[in-house]
Design an enzyme around this catalytic site. Structure first.
Site, mmCIF file in Angstrom:
data_model
loop_
_atom_site.group_PDB
_atom_site.id
_atom_site.type_symbol
_atom_site.label_atom_id
_atom_site.label_comp_id
_atom_site.label_asym_id
_atom_site.label_seq_id
_atom_site.Cartn_x
_atom_site.Cartn_y
_atom_site.Cartn_z
ATOM 1 N N ARG A 127 0.826 -1.208 0.000
ATOM 2 C CA ARG A 127 0.000 0.000 0.000
ATOM 3 C C ARG A 127 0.854 1.250 0.000
ATOM 4 O O ARG A 127 0.522 2.242 -0.616
ATOM 5 C CB ARG A 127 -0.888 -0.009 1.252
ATOM 6 C CG ARG A 127 -1.550 1.312 1.562
ATOM 7 C CD ARG A 127 -2.702 1.151 2.509
ATOM 8 N NE ARG A 127 -3.563 0.069 2.085
ATOM 9 C CZ ARG A 127 -4.214 -0.755 2.920
ATOM 10 N NH1 ARG A 127 -4.098 -0.610 4.222
ATOM 11 N NH2 ARG A 127 -4.990 -1.703 2.454
ATOM 12 N N TYR A 128 1.952 1.200 0.750
ATOM 13 C CA TYR A 128 2.821 2.367 0.862
ATOM 14 C C TYR A 128 3.974 2.220 -0.122
ATOM 15 O O TYR A 128 4.309 1.111 -0.529
ATOM 16 C CB TYR A 128 3.359 2.462 2.290
ATOM 17 C CG TYR A 128 2.299 2.725 3.333
ATOM 18 C CD1 TYR A 128 1.731 3.991 3.458
ATOM 19 C CD2 TYR A 128 1.859 1.723 4.182
ATOM 20 C CE1 TYR A 128 0.761 4.244 4.421
ATOM 21 C CE2 TYR A 128 0.885 1.964 5.148
ATOM 22 C CZ TYR A 128 0.346 3.232 5.262
ATOM 23 O OH TYR A 128 -0.607 3.480 6.212
ATOM 24 N N ARG A 131 7.284 0.040 1.514
ATOM 25 C CA ARG A 131 7.211 -1.070 2.474
ATOM 26 C C ARG A 131 5.977 -1.931 2.220
ATOM 27 O O ARG A 131 4.978 -1.456 1.697
ATOM 28 C CB ARG A 131 7.231 -0.561 3.909
ATOM 29 C CG ARG A 131 6.153 0.440 4.263
ATOM 30 C CD ARG A 131 6.655 1.364 5.381
ATOM 31 N NE ARG A 131 5.629 2.250 5.905
ATOM 32 C CZ ARG A 131 5.249 3.374 5.318
ATOM 33 N NH1 ARG A 131 5.740 3.715 4.130
ATOM 34 N NH2 ARG A 131 4.343 4.145 5.876
ATOM 35 N N CYS A 140 -2.168 -17.978 15.703
ATOM 36 C CA CYS A 140 -1.736 -17.114 16.810
ATOM 37 C C CYS A 140 -1.918 -17.912 18.093
ATOM 38 O O CYS A 140 -2.838 -18.710 18.188
ATOM 39 C CB CYS A 140 -2.611 -15.876 16.916
ATOM 40 S SG CYS A 140 -2.609 -14.873 15.432
ATOM 41 N N CYS A 144 -7.217 -13.097 19.679
ATOM 42 C CA CYS A 144 -7.707 -11.881 20.329
ATOM 43 C C CYS A 144 -9.109 -11.584 19.820
ATOM 44 O O CYS A 144 -9.334 -11.564 18.611
ATOM 45 C CB CYS A 144 -6.799 -10.702 20.009
ATOM 46 S SG CYS A 144 -5.067 -11.075 20.284
ATOM 47 N N CYS A 147 -9.466 -8.905 17.164
ATOM 48 C CA CYS A 147 -8.592 -8.999 15.987
ATOM 49 C C CYS A 147 -9.246 -8.399 14.749
ATOM 50 O O CYS A 147 -10.377 -8.708 14.408
ATOM 51 C CB CYS A 147 -8.224 -10.451 15.698
ATOM 52 S SG CYS A 147 -7.106 -10.602 14.296
ATOM 53 N N ARG A 149 -8.195 -8.985 11.786
ATOM 54 C CA ARG A 149 -8.155 -9.976 10.692
ATOM 55 C C ARG A 149 -8.903 -11.244 11.079
ATOM 56 O O ARG A 149 -8.497 -12.343 10.731
ATOM 57 C CB ARG A 149 -6.697 -10.311 10.350
ATOM 58 C CG ARG A 149 -5.911 -9.121 9.906
ATOM 59 C CD ARG A 149 -4.725 -9.496 9.033
ATOM 60 N NE ARG A 149 -3.968 -8.295 8.769
ATOM 61 C CZ ARG A 149 -2.805 -7.999 9.335
ATOM 62 N NH1 ARG A 149 -2.236 -8.855 10.158
ATOM 63 N NH2 ARG A 149 -2.197 -6.878 9.058
ATOM 64 N N ASP A 308 -10.636 -0.843 14.307
ATOM 65 C CA ASP A 308 -11.123 -0.846 12.924
ATOM 66 C C ASP A 308 -12.607 -1.191 12.833
ATOM 67 O O ASP A 308 -13.208 -1.631 13.802
ATOM 68 C CB ASP A 308 -10.321 -1.866 12.106
ATOM 69 C CG ASP A 308 -8.882 -1.439 11.929
ATOM 70 O OD1 ASP A 308 -8.646 -0.222 11.809
ATOM 71 O OD2 ASP A 308 -7.999 -2.317 11.915
ATOM 72 N N ASP A 345 -6.647 3.698 11.005
ATOM 73 C CA ASP A 345 -6.362 3.055 9.727
ATOM 74 C C ASP A 345 -7.626 3.231 8.895
ATOM 75 O O ASP A 345 -8.672 2.650 9.214
ATOM 76 C CB ASP A 345 -6.006 1.575 9.947
ATOM 77 C CG ASP A 345 -4.867 1.137 9.041
ATOM 78 O OD1 ASP A 345 -4.709 1.745 7.964
ATOM 79 O OD2 ASP A 345 -4.151 0.186 9.399
ATOM 80 N N LYS A 352 -2.812 4.650 7.368
ATOM 81 C CA LYS A 352 -2.884 5.197 8.727
ATOM 82 C C LYS A 352 -2.932 6.714 8.704
ATOM 83 O O LYS A 352 -2.079 7.346 8.089
ATOM 84 C CB LYS A 352 -1.670 4.727 9.528
ATOM 85 C CG LYS A 352 -1.634 3.220 9.701
ATOM 86 C CD LYS A 352 -0.370 2.786 10.394
ATOM 87 C CE LYS A 352 -0.265 1.282 10.471
ATOM 88 N NZ LYS A 352 -0.042 0.640 9.160
HETATM 89 C C1 LIG Z 1 0.686 -0.435 9.055
HETATM 90 C C2 LIG Z 1 1.111 -0.847 7.727
HETATM 91 C C3 LIG Z 1 2.446 -0.724 7.324
HETATM 92 C C4 LIG Z 1 3.510 -0.124 8.213
HETATM 93 O O1 LIG Z 1 3.222 1.227 8.480
HETATM 94 P P1 LIG Z 1 4.204 2.131 9.351
HETATM 95 O O2 LIG Z 1 3.467 3.425 9.514
HETATM 96 O O3 LIG Z 1 5.465 2.270 8.580
HETATM 97 O O4 LIG Z 1 4.430 1.451 10.660
HETATM 98 C C5 LIG Z 1 2.771 -1.131 6.052
HETATM 99 N N1 LIG Z 1 1.832 -1.632 5.212
HETATM 100 C C6 LIG Z 1 0.536 -1.754 5.564
HETATM 101 C C7 LIG Z 1 -0.434 -2.300 4.586
HETATM 102 C C8 LIG Z 1 0.132 -1.367 6.845
HETATM 103 O O5 LIG Z 1 -1.154 -1.507 7.202
HETATM 104 S S1 SF4 Z 2 -4.647 -9.334 17.001
HETATM 105 FE FE1 SF4 Z 2 -5.210 -11.014 15.586
HETATM 106 S S2 SF4 Z 2 -3.344 -11.387 14.401
HETATM 107 FE FE2 SF4 Z 2 -2.732 -10.237 16.239
HETATM 108 S S3 SF4 Z 2 -2.176 -11.804 17.744
HETATM 109 FE FE3 SF4 Z 2 -4.323 -11.295 18.103
HETATM 110 S S4 SF4 Z 2 -5.480 -12.810 16.894
HETATM 111 FE FE4 SF4 Z 2 -3.375 -12.837 16.140
#
Ligand SMILES: *Cc1c(COP(=O)(O)O)cnc(C)c1O
Ligand code: SF4
Length: 387
Positions: A127-128, A131, A140, A144, A147, A149, A308, A345, A352
Site C-alpha cells: 500500500r505504501y 514497504r 496465533c 484476540c 482482531c 483480521r 477498525d 487506519d 494510517k
Molecule cells: C501499518 C502498515 C504498514 C507499516 O506502516 P508504518 O506506519 O510504517 O508502521 C505497512 N503496510 C501496511 C499495509 C500497513 O497496514
Molecule cells: S490481534 Fe489477531 S493477528 Fe494479532 S495476535 Fe491477536 S489474533 Fe493474532
C-alpha cells in the site's frame, strides 16, 4: 573480538509473575516454560475455561454462538492472568467471547482495510511506496477477540503455504522500491525458528531490503516463545525490529519482561502497537501506566490504533474523542518517549491517518496563538520572508 555484554536490570524485580491461577500449579516448570507445551494446552473449550474462571451465562452464550466463526484459544500463561470473578477483567475481555461479537453493524466491513484489494500476489499487501506487509501464517497463540483480521486468523485453510511464501519472497525480490518488510500474520512467531530463519535470511540477502519487523503478540500471550536460541538466531539478521501489541499494564509480567529483555539484549529494537479498546484501555491513566511499564521493558510505545470497522468488534470501539483525550493527557504530562502516535487506519485502504488534539488556537497573518499542555496560550510569529 569476542565479548559478552551482561546487562543488569535493576527494575526487573518490579515485575511480578503471571502465576498459575491455581489451575496449573502441578505442571513442571520445564513444561510451563516450554512454548510448544503452552501452544498444545491452549484453553479451547468451555469445560477447560470453567476451570480457570467463573464463566457468566453471557460468556457461555457468546462462546456457543461464536465458536464456529472465530475460535477461542488462550494459552495457559495468558489464561492465568484472568480474574476468576470479574467479567470486566481486561485479559478476559480480550480473550473470552462476548455477546457484542454477534452484533454486525451495517457499517462493519469484512476487509475494513482493503488488505485483499492491495494484494498484488497472495500474502503481500503493498500500500505504501517503500514497504509491504508480508503474511507468513494465520495462527496465533491467543485469538484476540478484537482482531482486525478475524476473517483470516484461526482459519487453517487460509494458512500461508510454502508455495505462497515463495511467491511473496519473489515479489519482494523483484520490487526494488521495497526497503522495509512488516512480517505479519497471524503471528509470525507461530512459525518454527527454522522457517523464520529461512524468511529472514532470504530477505537479508536482498540488497534493497534495509529493515524488517516482526509484528508479534507472543511477548504478551506466549512470552515462553522467546528462547535464548531464538533471540540468538535473530541477532544474525540485524537490524531487526520487533513490533508487539501490549494493551494493558496487567500484561506486563515478569515473564513478558524477560522475553523483552532477551530480545533487547540480542540487539532488537522493540516497539508497541496498542489497540484502543472500550473497557480495556480507554482511560489515560491506564495507557500512561502501560507506557511507563513498557519503557522499563525497553519497549517504545509506537502507535495507538483506533479500533477498525471489522465485523464483530464494534463493542470494542470508542469514539475518536476518547483517543484524542488520551493523547491530550499524555503529551507534556509524561515523558515524550511514553507518547505514541494515535492513528486511524482508514476504512477502504486509505492507510494510517494520525490524529492529534489541536494546539493551534488561531492564526492571524504572521501571528499564531498556540496553547501548551496546560492550556496556557503563547504567541508565535512566523518569519517575514517565508514565501
Ligand atoms: C501499518 C502498515 C504498514 C507499516 O506502516 P508504518 O506506519 O510504517 O508502521 C505497512 N503496510 C501496511 C499495509 C500497513 O497496514
Ligand atoms: S490481534 Fe489477531 S493477528 Fe494479532 S495476535 Fe491477536 S489474533 Fe493474532
Amino acid at each position: 573480538m569476542a565479548y559478552e555484554i551482561k546487562t543488569i536490570n535493576t527494575v526487573a524485580d518490579r515485575f511480578k509473575t503471571g502465576g498459575r491461577a491455581g489451575v496449573w500449579d502441578d505442571v513442571p516448570d520445564k513444561d510451563w516454560d516450554n512454548w510448544i507445551w503452552q501452544q498444545q494446552k491452549r484453553v479451547k473449550s468451555l469445560e477447560q475455561l470453567e476451570k480457570v474462571i467463573h464463566v457468566t451465562p453471557e460468556e457461555r452464550e457468546a462462546f456457543e454462538k461464536s465458536n464456529d466463526l472465530f475460535h477461542m484459544g488462550i494459552t495457559p500463561y495468558y489464561a492465568a492472568l484472568m480474574d476468576r470473578d470479574d467479567p470486566h477483567c481486561p485479559i478476559r475481555l480480550q480473550s473470552v467471547p462476548q455477546l457484542g461479537e454477534l452484533n454486525i453493524l451495517p457499517t462493519d466491513l469484512e476487509d475494513p482495510l482493503a488488505e485483499e484489494r492491495d494484494m498484488p500476489v497472495p500474502g503481500i499487501t503493498h500500500r505504501y511506496p517503500d514497504r509491504v506487509l508480508f503474511y507468513t501464517t494465520h495462527n496465533c497463540p491467543v485469538f484476540c477477540r478484537h482482531c482486525t483480521r478475524k476473517r483470516k486468523v484461526s482459519d487453517p485453510s487460509s494458512a500461508a503455504q510454502t508455495k505462497q511464501l515463495e511467491v511473496g519472497l519473489k515479489y519482494i525480490e523483484e520490487h526494488k522500491e521495497i526497503r522495509d518488510v512488516v512480517i505479519s500474520g497471524g503471528d509470525p512467531l507461530s512459525n518454527s525458528d527454522d522457517r523464520l530463519e529461512y524468511i529472514l535470511s532470504r530477505l537479508r540477502a536482498m540488497e534493497h531490503i534495509e529493515v524488517f519487523r516482526l509484528g508479534t503478540r507472543n511477548l504478551v500471550t506466549l512470552p515462553q516463545r522467546i528462547t535464548d536460541s531464538f533471540a540468538k538466531m535473530l541477532s544474525k539478521y540485524h537490524p531487526v525490529f520487533v513490533h508487539t501489541h501490549f494493551n494493558h499494564p496487567k500484561e506486563c509480567t515478569a515473564e513478558a519482561f524477560e522475553a523483552c529483555r532477551k530480545l533487547a539484549d540480542a540487539g532488537c529494537v522493540l516497539n508497541n502497537q496498542m489497540v484502543l479498546l472500550k473497557g480495556v484501555n480507554d482511560k489515560a491513566e491506564i495507557v500512561k501506566e502501560l507506557n511507563h511499564k513498557l519503557l522499563m521493558m525497553r519497549v517504545r510505545p509506537y502507535y495507538i490504533y483506533q479500533c477498525d470497522l471489522s465485523q464483530g468488534i464494534s463493542h470494542f470501539r470508542t469514539p475518536i474523542e476518547t483517543g484524542l483525550e488520551i493523547m491530550e493527557k499524555l503529551r507534556g504530562w509524561t515523558s515524550g518517549m511514553a507518547v505514541p502516535y494515535y492513528v486511524v487506519d482508514a476504512p477502504g485502504g486509505g492507510g494510517k491517518i494520525p490524529l492529534l488534539p489541536n494546539y493551534v488556537v488561531k492564526k492571524e497573518g504572521k501571528k499564531l496563538t498556540l496553547r501548551n499542555f496546560k492550556n496556557d496560550q503563547f504567541e508565535y510569529f512566523e518569519p517575514e520572508d517565508n514565501e
